[in-house]
Write an enzyme that holds these catalytic residues in place. Sequence first.
Site, PDB file in Angstrom:
ATOM      1  N   ASP A 119     -25.579   7.162  28.442  1.00 50.47           N
ATOM      2  CA  ASP A 119     -26.296   7.561  29.649  1.00 50.47           C
ATOM      3  C   ASP A 119     -27.732   7.035  29.602  1.00 50.47           C
ATOM      4  OD1 ASP A 119     -28.237   9.894  30.817  1.00 50.47           O
ATOM      5  OD2 ASP A 119     -26.428   9.651  32.034  1.00 50.47           O
ATOM      6  N   GLY A 120     -28.130   6.309  30.657  1.00 54.45           N
ATOM      7  CA  GLY A 120     -29.447   5.692  30.679  1.00 54.45           C
ATOM      8  C   GLY A 120     -30.580   6.695  30.643  1.00 54.45           C
ATOM      9  N   ASP A 137     -31.071  -0.092  37.449  1.00 52.37           N
ATOM     10  CA  ASP A 137     -30.101  -0.498  38.480  1.00 52.37           C
ATOM     11  C   ASP A 137     -28.758   0.135  38.152  1.00 52.37           C
ATOM     12  OD1 ASP A 137     -28.983  -1.753  40.686  1.00 52.37           O
ATOM     13  OD2 ASP A 137     -28.612  -3.642  39.621  1.00 52.37           O
TER      14      ASP A 137
END
Length: 256
Positions: A119-120, A137
Amino acid sequence: MSTPIDISEEAGVRYLHFGSEWVQGAMRIRKPNALELAYTREMMAGLLLRDGLSEDAGEWPRRVLLIGLGAASLTRFIHHHLPQSRIQVVEIAPSVVAAARQFFRLPQEDARFSIHIGDGAQYVLEKNTRYDYILVDGFDRNARAGVLDTLPFYQAVRARLTDQGLMSVNLFGRSRGYKASLERILTAFDDRAIAFPSCDSGNVVAFGAAGDSLRRPIAELRERASLLKAATGLDLLPTVTRLEQAGSLPGGTLVL
């Protein structure tokens, strides 16, 4: 839940879809290192803002974090054209990485390029590494960004930027609420943020700056865009023109 992957091709361009008609990435097969989609080109406009274009510089950005891999367009461009950059990609879906390897010429991981599956937002919150350029993005199949469009996330991104740091974020899919997204970014970055005028696809790319202040007169932006085009083929002159025409540069100067 796994991410559904569809691949299509038309007129020499290969497209990535997440189980819908939304285009999540594209690559011109004969020019794999070029940025095919307008919003991806604009996400690289940080190269107009920070120094690193002159023949004896080439320094910025040293460390790059990409949140969301998609068709690996930004990854390929940076890997090919910015050899000084160390690239960290965070992608939540292993199937996207597999598709990028199979269909979109994802570079091999090496000393300057690595991929983290996860997970970013969690990655940014938990890691202490600082980056010159963080590009966000990340979307699901319904073009929703979720936690990647929250004030705590943008604040965490700012905390991970160096004194030359910039964030660029694709606000696609939030046309109705893009101003709310921009307000969150402005709050996180103490008003040092700007949203570029919407490009043809409807995407809005926003930038947030940390550290050293930025002042780029329109003439200098044009000159730097010309240098960038000559060096990499990336043409941001139309972006500079739209910034000027939209009244986004008070006094003819971009200030961040």
